[in-house]
Design an enzyme around this catalytic site. Structure first.
Site, PDB file in Angstrom:
ATOM      1  N   GLN A 128      18.425  41.952  29.429  1.00 24.39           N
ATOM      2  CA  GLN A 128      18.788  42.846  30.534  1.00 24.39           C
ATOM      3  C   GLN A 128      18.462  44.294  30.200  1.00 24.39           C
ATOM      4  OE1 GLN A 128      22.596  42.451  32.838  1.00 24.39           O
ATOM      5  NE2 GLN A 128      23.165  44.293  31.741  1.00 24.39           N
ATOM      6  N   GLY A 129      17.776  44.989  31.091  1.00 27.67           N
ATOM      7  CA  GLY A 129      17.444  46.396  30.911  1.00 27.67           C
ATOM      8  C   GLY A 129      18.161  47.269  31.929  1.00 27.67           C
ATOM      9  N   TYR A 130      19.447  47.498  31.685  1.00 26.37           N
ATOM     10  CA  TYR A 130      20.252  48.351  32.572  1.00 26.37           C
ATOM     11  C   TYR A 130      20.566  49.694  31.906  1.00 26.37           C
ATOM     12  CZ  TYR A 130      21.505  45.199  36.474  1.00 26.37           C
ATOM     13  OH  TYR A 130      21.490  44.423  37.604  1.00 26.37           O
ATOM     14  N   SER A 131      21.399  49.672  30.857  1.00 24.04           N
ATOM     15  CA  SER A 131      21.917  50.906  30.263  1.00 24.04           C
ATOM     16  C   SER A 131      20.811  51.733  29.626  1.00 24.04           C
ATOM     17  CB  SER A 131      22.976  50.586  29.209  1.00 24.04           C
ATOM     18  OG  SER A 131      24.110  49.983  29.789  1.00 24.04           O
ATOM     19  N   SER A 163      20.820  43.270  24.782  1.00 22.48           N
ATOM     20  CA  SER A 163      21.233  42.145  23.940  1.00 22.48           C
ATOM     21  C   SER A 163      20.112  41.133  23.771  1.00 22.48           C
ATOM     22  CB  SER A 163      22.451  41.460  24.558  1.00 22.48           C
ATOM     23  OG  SER A 163      23.549  42.335  24.627  1.00 22.48           O
ATOM     24  N   GLU A 246      28.560  38.174  36.666  1.00 20.65           N
ATOM     25  CA  GLU A 246      29.172  38.295  35.341  1.00 20.65           C
ATOM     26  C   GLU A 246      30.597  37.762  35.319  1.00 20.65           C
ATOM     27  OE1 GLU A 246      27.303  41.862  32.796  1.00 20.65           O
ATOM     28  OE2 GLU A 246      28.696  42.500  34.331  1.00 20.65           O
ATOM     29  N   ASN A 370      37.096  50.224  29.689  1.00 20.47           N
ATOM     30  CA  ASN A 370      38.411  50.071  30.316  1.00 20.47           C
ATOM     31  C   ASN A 370      38.688  51.190  31.307  1.00 20.47           C
ATOM     32  OD1 ASN A 370      38.909  47.742  28.884  1.00 20.47           O
ATOM     33  ND2 ASN A 370      40.785  48.480  27.908  1.00 20.47           N
ATOM     34  N   GLU A 371      38.199  52.402  30.991  1.00 26.29           N
ATOM     35  CA  GLU A 371      38.416  53.524  31.905  1.00 26.29           C
ATOM     36  C   GLU A 371      37.689  53.293  33.226  1.00 26.29           C
ATOM     37  OE1 GLU A 371      39.311  54.633  27.859  1.00 26.29           O
ATOM     38  OE2 GLU A 371      37.536  53.731  28.749  1.00 26.29           O
TER      39      GLU A 371
END
Length: 393
Positions: A128-131, A163, A246, A370-371
């Site tokens: 996956q190429g997101y971030s 990943s 997800e 979490n934020e």
């Protein structure tokens, strides 16, 4: 909410369990109980192909693309039995759980016929190429660019936390194709071959000693003009659709792995006498209760999904399991004591429970911190005012 399974579904469970036991006691005994995501990649690729040959790789997919047309309950059952059998982490979990369902939902018939059977057969591994370095939780801030050059898309930019990219054949990428665009507008969802000039993968070594994550650089990389899901500029819609996958059936398999980890913590406490410590016993009981609550919540979430409804409570799941597992890692180290801080082998060759502690430190960060999860719960589930987002109006 159904908390049990029918006789027919239990027969399916027995069939799946028998097949997994035969393979993992036999020709694939060497991959049983592997927990590392990067260990034995060649054998795990062989395992992916064996799953595909037997029709167990993507059980919920249509038969036309290599699946079994399994019901939601059957998908849950197989995911549970897979984890219960001690089968290794799926080398192609990104392809099976994210890329494949997204191509099913947004792809053309030609794209489905081209990409899906190869995923189901275990022949093509995806990442996956997101971030990006400046666009993690704020995905709409990505800067990777792509533009048309004849019959190709040309891609320039950088992705991070990709990943298992070092083992992958394909990567799906969100890139900015609208010149001068910003925020979620002007993005496109591209499918790009990894093994080509112009794509460089650099592993990121983690505190566990593994290198599951990678930096991925695109320097004039190319992909065919047809390798786009949706129309140019529809990338945000496709990306948000993918994120919905997800929180699917894999959550039950994830919880079965959590069960294995909690059992290991309990066994360690019994072995070294910490189970007699009233504070440790109380924390173990709290962990047990938390895991059961998660299971019931996941079953409710999947029941709602089967009926076509989205229960707002589903938005709490990620923060729930991530916080629970982080606490389990801390409990594991408190149970082990000094023994959890030393290793007998080479550098970073940690056994299961210290590795759980180290790895779980990232659980509350990746996949949405979490934020960020609290913002999602507040805005989408509770209907509270949106957080100011500058020019993302």
């Amino acid at each position: 909410m159904r908390l049990g399974f029918s006789p027919e579904e239990e027969a399916f469970r027995a069939q799946a369990a028998a097949w997994l036991a035969a393979e993992l006691d036999g020709p694939f005994a060497d991959v049983r109980h592997i927990t590392s995501l990067t260990a034995s990649p060649r054998r795990r690729r062989d395992w992916e192909k064996r799953l595909g040959e037997a029709g167990w790789s993507c059980v919920g997919w249509p038969r036309a693309y290599g699946g079994r047309d399994a019901t939601l309950a059957e998908q849950v059952i197989f995911a549970e039995e897979y984890a219960r059998a001690g089968a290794p982490p799926r080398l192609n979990h990104i392809g099976i759980e994210l890329a494949g369902p997204t191509i099913l939902a947004f792809g053309t018939e030609e794209q489905k016929a081209r990409f899906l059977p190869a995923i189901a057969r275990g022949e093509k591994i995806w990442c996956q190429g997101y971030s990006e370095p400046g666009a993690g939780s704020d995905l709409a801030n990505i800067r990777t660019r792509a533009w048309r050059d004849g019959d190709d898309w040309v891609i320039e930019g950088q992705k991070i936390w990709t990943s298992l990219a070092q083992f992958s054949d394909w990567i799906f990428v969100i890139a900015r194709t609208g010149e001068g665009s910003n925020g979620p507008k002007g993005l496109s969802f591209l499918l790009i071959p990894v093994d080509q000039r112009g794509v460089t993968v650099r592993p990121i070594h983690q505190i566990t000693g593994e290198a599951e994550f990678n930096e991925t650089f695109f320097d004039g990389a190319r992909t065919d003009a047809a390798n786009i899901l949706g129309a140019p500029g529809d990338g945000w819609k496709v990306a948000m659709g993918l994120l919905g996958f997800e929180r699917g059936v894999s959550t039950l398999a994830q919880q079965m792995n959590f069960r294995n980890e909690l059992d290991a913590v309990i066994a360690a406490a019994r072995a070294n006498g910490e189970a007699k410590n009233p504070l440790i016993r109380q924390r173990l009981a709290k962990a047990e209760i938390g895991l059961k609550i998660m299971r019931y919540g996941a079953l409710r979430m999947l029941t709602d999904a089967e009926s076509g409804r989205l229960n707002p409570a589903a938005l709490t799941y990620k923060i729930q399991w991530a916080s629970w597992r982080r606490d389990l890692g801390e409990l594991a180290m408190d149970v082990l004591g000094v023994a959890g801080e030393t290793v007998a082998g080479h550098d970073y060759a940690f056994p299961m429970l210290p590795n759980l502690f180290l790895y779980s430190r990232a659980d509350t960060i990746y996949g949405g911190t979490n934020e960020i999860q609290r913002n999602i719960i507040a805005e989408r589930a509770l209907g509270l005012p949106r957080e100011p987002r500058g020019d993302l109006k």
